[in-house]
Design a protein around this motif. Structure first.
Motif, PDB file in Angstrom:
ATOM      1  N   ALA A   1       0.808  -1.216   0.000  1.00 30.82           N
ATOM      2  CA  ALA A   1       0.000   0.000   0.000  1.00 30.82           C
ATOM      3  C   ALA A   1       0.842   1.267   0.000  1.00 30.82           C
ATOM      4  CB  ALA A   1      -0.972   0.000   1.186  1.00 30.82           C
ATOM      5  N   LEU A   2       1.809   1.340  -0.927  1.00 33.44           N
ATOM      6  CA  LEU A   2       2.590   2.575  -1.061  1.00 33.44           C
ATOM      7  C   LEU A   2       1.783   3.579  -1.865  1.00 33.44           C
ATOM      8  CD1 LEU A   2       6.048   1.020  -1.920  1.00 33.44           C
ATOM      9  CD2 LEU A   2       5.128   1.664   0.305  1.00 33.44           C
ATOM     10  N   TYR A   3       2.007   4.854  -1.598  1.00 33.00           N
ATOM     11  CA  TYR A   3       1.284   5.884  -2.352  1.00 33.00           C
ATOM     12  C   TYR A   3       1.987   6.096  -3.683  1.00 33.00           C
ATOM     13  CZ  TYR A   3      -0.130   6.456   2.461  1.00 33.00           C
ATOM     14  OH  TYR A   3      -0.553   6.208   3.730  1.00 33.00           O
ATOM     15  N   PRO A   4       1.351   5.673  -4.787  1.00 30.81           N
ATOM     16  CA  PRO A   4       2.061   5.653  -6.067  1.00 30.81           C
ATOM     17  C   PRO A   4       2.414   7.038  -6.601  1.00 30.81           C
ATOM     18  CG  PRO A   4      -0.229   5.034  -6.353  1.00 30.81           C
ATOM     19  CD  PRO A   4      -0.007   5.162  -4.885  1.00 30.81           C
ATOM     20  N   HIS A   5       1.678   8.062  -6.148  1.00 27.31           N
ATOM     21  CA  HIS A   5       1.954   9.400  -6.685  1.00 27.31           C
ATOM     22  C   HIS A   5       3.045  10.119  -5.907  1.00 27.31           C
ATOM     23  CE1 HIS A   5      -0.888   9.673  -3.438  1.00 27.31           C
ATOM     24  NE2 HIS A   5      -0.786  10.988  -3.394  1.00 27.31           N
TER      25      HIS A   5
ATOM     26  N   PRO B   1       7.388   4.557  -6.371  1.00 29.51           N
ATOM     27  CA  PRO B   1       7.256   3.124  -6.061  1.00 29.51           C
ATOM     28  C   PRO B   1       7.185   2.237  -7.303  1.00 29.51           C
ATOM     29  CG  PRO B   1       5.799   4.409  -4.688  1.00 29.51           C
ATOM     30  CD  PRO B   1       6.424   5.377  -5.643  1.00 29.51           C
ATOM     31  N   ALA B   2       6.566   2.744  -8.383  1.00 30.86           N
ATOM     32  CA  ALA B   2       6.398   1.911  -9.579  1.00 30.86           C
ATOM     33  C   ALA B   2       7.744   1.449 -10.124  1.00 30.86           C
ATOM     34  CB  ALA B   2       5.633   2.677 -10.652  1.00 30.86           C
TER      35      ALA B   2
ATOM     36  N   ARG C   1      10.238  -2.115  -2.487  1.00 30.84           N
ATOM     37  CA  ARG C   1       8.915  -1.626  -2.075  1.00 30.84           C
ATOM     38  C   ARG C   1       8.616  -2.067  -0.652  1.00 30.84           C
ATOM     39  NH1 ARG C   1       5.359  -3.090  -7.414  1.00 30.84           N
ATOM     40  NH2 ARG C   1       6.748  -2.014  -8.833  1.00 30.84           N
TER      41      ARG C   1
ATOM     42  N   LEU D   1      -4.779   1.578   0.213  1.00 30.00           N
ATOM     43  CA  LEU D   1      -4.096   2.874   0.250  1.00 30.00           C
ATOM     44  C   LEU D   1      -4.786   3.804   1.230  1.00 30.00           C
ATOM     45  CD1 LEU D   1      -3.236   3.605  -3.462  1.00 30.00           C
ATOM     46  CD2 LEU D   1      -1.779   2.805  -1.632  1.00 30.00           C
TER      47      LEU D   1
ATOM     48  N   LEU E   1      -1.281   5.313 -13.542  1.00 29.60           N
ATOM     49  CA  LEU E   1      -0.667   6.048 -12.450  1.00 29.60           C
ATOM     50  C   LEU E   1      -0.684   5.229 -11.169  1.00 29.60           C
ATOM     51  CD1 LEU E   1       0.567   8.906 -12.159  1.00 29.60           C
ATOM     52  CD2 LEU E   1      -1.532   9.515 -10.985  1.00 29.60           C
TER      53      LEU E   1
ATOM     54  N   GLN F   1       0.050   2.252 -10.907  1.00 29.05           N
ATOM     55  CA  GLN F   1       1.068   1.202 -10.914  1.00 29.05           C
ATOM     56  C   GLN F   1       2.045   1.401  -9.778  1.00 29.05           C
ATOM     57  OE1 GLN F   1       3.310   0.899 -14.457  1.00 29.05           O
ATOM     58  NE2 GLN F   1       1.860  -0.482 -15.395  1.00 29.05           N
ATOM     59  N   GLY F   2       2.444   0.303  -9.125  1.00 30.82           N
ATOM     60  CA  GLY F   2       3.457   0.421  -8.088  1.00 30.82           C
ATOM     61  C   GLY F   2       2.881   0.631  -6.710  1.00 30.82           C
ATOM     62  N   ALA F   3       1.566   0.812  -6.631  1.00 28.23           N
ATOM     63  CA  ALA F   3       0.954   0.996  -5.323  1.00 28.23           C
ATOM     64  C   ALA F   3       1.058  -0.294  -4.541  1.00 28.23           C
ATOM     65  CB  ALA F   3      -0.508   1.389  -5.458  1.00 28.23           C
TER      66      ALA F   3
END
Ligand SMILES: Nc1ncnc2c1ncn2[C@@H]1O[C@H](COP(=O)(O)OP(=O)(O)O)[C@@H](O)[C@H]1O
Ligand SMILES: [Mg+2]
Lengths: 419, 277
Positions: free
Chosen positions: A86-90, A134-135, A142, B167, B270, B272-274
């Motif tokens: 659950a990382l914040y991708p932005h 993170p992506a 991660r 999230l 966007l 991706q990677g979460a």
């Protein structure tokens, strides 16, 4: 720093099914507790109840003695590592780690935040990646960012929900060690959910085994292994798992499909009446190729002949497989157990561990020795372990607690000496 | 991809582009043709003239075109804005909450969007005349909402469902209030979806003809697609195709600008990677 107390916690979802059913656990300050059980047994639900993401249907949750049932997650000051991270991708890695600090408005200056983030990132080897998203990170990286976000603030406890299940085996082993060391260094109360045997046995001070939302046993890994409370715990802990051999009680012998074994001393007086059927719990390492057993030891067990279907040589050890005729009276019970344990059905097969140099091969007869002193006897109806020595078990857990205390003290002394 | 594959794809792309853009090019050429030139049967104008465009802004078609352009832009922007705001809230609720009637809302939305426009325009015409909405902006905005809301709800729901719920939970555990979790985590992640939806909704409203012609009678509310039908040549015998083409080109411009403007926001992926992967 916190102690966490679960007092008869129950969680019922909309359909009325109790996903967590009357679970009571006392987690001491600084303790590393593992919640383990097959998938769907309510581990994540229990963890989310502790952290406040899931309402508690009934029972009390106390942190440091204070009831927190109605508190929002943000008021509980716990940090959590999610199974999917659950990382914040932005946000960049830096901002991901800084996120909890930035939320506590006014509490930290920008310099303090920077110092804390950089401290966490260097602890976790993330210094080169702070500006990346993170992506663009690997799974292991991660995972570390998620850990960083958890350790950056001074939370009262860490909660982990299967944090390593998405990593490959090698990385998992490495991260397991890191988590163990980190927790020991920081001495922070931790609750760790896993369905992985190895993680459960190696990480925790105590392990709580859950089945269908019900707590089966909570004890040190060693006590779980050597003094399991029931069939489920016995079958779940250990790999390869414990063999369950049906046996009829005939006076002072067990009549089994593999031959007659004398009833060992620890079972005397604890068995149901004559002619009743019981399940003998025998771990693979309770067996040995009779040729490799010392004269002195032979008399402490029993030997018998069996035909092996096949053997597996693993280099440092060897497993042999023996088929037997399943007893119709216990088949249903054993199949149910296998289902509970995530398998499909119980094969009427015994797995025995043999010396790596043993010449026994598939399709041949072999003479096998069993250390009957270590055998457990289970009641097939209730699943209870009839030969459990509660006293010895408690002693094992007490020892583990003491060893662990000494270990933490050593770690802290080293830390104090180094810092 | 091998070179062979690349060449193959390039050829296919060019063919598709030609197929899609040829009519546009043809309209563009027609818009530069003098009335006498229209039936020349040639693709390029024999003489390039700007009189069709000047007719729209300063000439004979001006009183028809400029008000309708204003109506179209105003009505479509308002309808889009309302649709996106309502759909965002609705979709978030559908994606995140468990409440009775969730399926019903989605089904009804789908049913509404399936409903043939022509069968509803006549009753609406009568109703609007009685309650005074005929030939007004709200008189078009309301039916446009019925076109834009369902698709907006569907696309946004799909978009919100893609955002891992964890999230939001993680943000709450990290110390965020529900509102902070929404604004700091969900909104930034949902923005591309909201933009995409807004553009789709805008196009749907922008392209409408049936409501535009059925529910308006004057330049008070008549949108461009309807106004085009009222274009006439300089004389009764003159073909208005040149002016219509010029108007068609003009109304395409906002659409192109919108897409160029929000191209970056529309990029998906966007999230991706979460989570793992
Ligand atoms: N949101 C939910 N609604 C209804 N049932 C749920 C929900 N979450 C989990 N469950 C049920 O609760 C049980 C325990 O789930 P979970 O805690 O996720 O198990 P575990 O983490 O041990 O695999 C399962 O039977 C699951 O189907
Ligand atoms: Mg789980």
């Amino acid at each position: 720093m916190a102690s966490i107390t679960l007092n008869h916690l129950v969680k019922k979802y909309g359909d009325g099914f109790p996903a967590v059913n009357d679970v009571s656990i006392d987690i001491a300050d600084g303790e590393f507790l593992i919640l383990v059980g097959p998938s769907g047994c309510g581990k994540s639900t229990l963890l989310r109840m502790i952290v406040g993401l899931e309402d508690i249907t009934s029972g009390d949750l106390l942190i440091n003695g204070e009831r927190v049932n109605e508190k929002e997650p943000r008021e509980r000051n716990l940090s959590m590592v999610f199974q999917n991270y659950a990382l914040y991708p932005h946000l960049t890695v830096y901002e991901n780690i800084a996120f909890p600090l930035r939320l506590s408005k006014g509490k930290f200056s920008d310099e303090e935040i920077d110092r804390k983030v950089r401290h966490a990132s260097s602890t976790l080897d993330l210094d080169e990646h702070l500006e990346r998203k993170p992506a663009n990170l690997s799974g292991g990286q991660r995972q570390r960012v998620a850990m960083g976000r958890a350790i950056v603030r001074d939370a009262d406890a860490f909660l982990f929900d299967e944090p390593l299940s998405n990593l490959d085996a090698k990385l998992r082993g490495q991260m397991r060690t890191e988590i163990a060391q980190l927790q020991r260094r920081m001495g922070i109360t931790s609750v760790y959910v896993t369905h992985d045997q190895t993680e459960a046995m190696t990480l925790g001070d105590r392990v709580a085994v859950l089945k269908k939302g019900i707590l089966q046993q909570i004890a040190s890994p060693r006590e779980l292994y050597e003094q399991p409370a029931n069939l489920f715990v016995a079958g779940f802990i250990g790999s390869p798992s414990m063999n369950f051999l049906p046996a009829h009680v005939r006076g002072d012998v067990f009549e089994t499909p593999l031959g007659d074994f004398p009833v060992p001393q620890q079972a005397a007086g604890k068995l149901p009446g004559d002619d009743r059927i019981v399940l003998l719990g025998l771990r693979p390492e309770h067996f040995e190729d009779a040729k490799f057993v010392d004269e002195a030891k032979v008399s402490r067990g029993t030997t018998f002949d069996a035909e092996f279907t096949h053997t597996e040589w693993m280099g440092n050890e060897q497993y042999g497989y023996i088929n037997y005729q399943q007893d119709g009276n216990v088949k249903a019970k054993l199949d149910e157990l296998a289902q509970d344990l995530d398998g499909d059905e119980m094969h009427p097969q015994i797995v025995v561990s043999l010396d790596a140099t043993s010449r026994i091969r598939g399709g041949t007869q072999g003479r096998i020795w069993i250390d009957t002193r270590r055998m457990h006897v289970f009641d097939p109806e209730t699943g209870q372990n009839l030969t459990r020595d509660a006293e010895a078990g408690a002693e094992l857990t007490r020892e583990a607690t003491e060893e662990r205390k000494a270990e933490i003290d050593r770690a802290r002394q080293q830390l104090a000496a180094a810092g | 991809m091998s070179t062979k594959h690349k060449v193959g794809w390039a050829v296919v792309s060019v063919l598709v582009l030609i197929y899609a853009l040829f009519p546009v090019a043809s309209i563009l050429m027609t818009s530069f043709k003098a009335p006498a030139d229209l039936s020349s049967g040639k693709f390029l104008p024999t003489q390039w003239v700007g009189e069709n465009y000047s007719a729209l802004f300063v000439g004979s078609a001006r009183d028809l075109f400029l008000p309708s352009l204003r109506n179209s832009i105003g009505i479509c922007l308002i309808a889009t804005f309302i649709a996106v705001v309502l759909a965002t809230l609705c979709a978030y609720a559908i994606a995140r909450l468990d409440f009775p009637g969730k399926k019903l809302i989605l089904t009804v939305a789908l049913a509404v969007s399936m409903f043939p426009v022509v069968s509803i325009v006549t009753p609406l015409f009568n109703l609007w005349r009685q309650i005074g909405l005929y030939d007004t902006w709200p008189g078009l905005i309301i039916p446009y909402l019925s076109l834009t809301l369902p698709i907006s709800i569907w696309t946004l729901t799909a978009f919100f469902q893609q955002i891992p719920w964890d999230l939001e939970r993680a943000a709450q555990v990290d110390g965020a209030t529900t509102w902070q979790a929404f604004t700091k985590v969900i909104v930034p992640l949902a923005l591309p979806g909201v933009f995409t939806t807004a553009i789709i909704a805008f196009f749907i409203a922008w392209n409408d003809f049936v409501y535009g012609i059925g529910l308006t009678s004057t330049e008070a509310a008549r949108p461009v697609p309807a106004a085009l039908a009222f274009f006439t040549g300089a004389s009764q015998f003159e073909d208005p195709a040149g002016a219509i083409s010029a108007a068609a080109i003009i109304v395409t411009i906002p659409v192109v600008i919108l897409v160029l403007l929000f191209q970056r926001q529309i990029v998906s992926g966007l999230t991706q990677g979460a989570v793992k992967g």
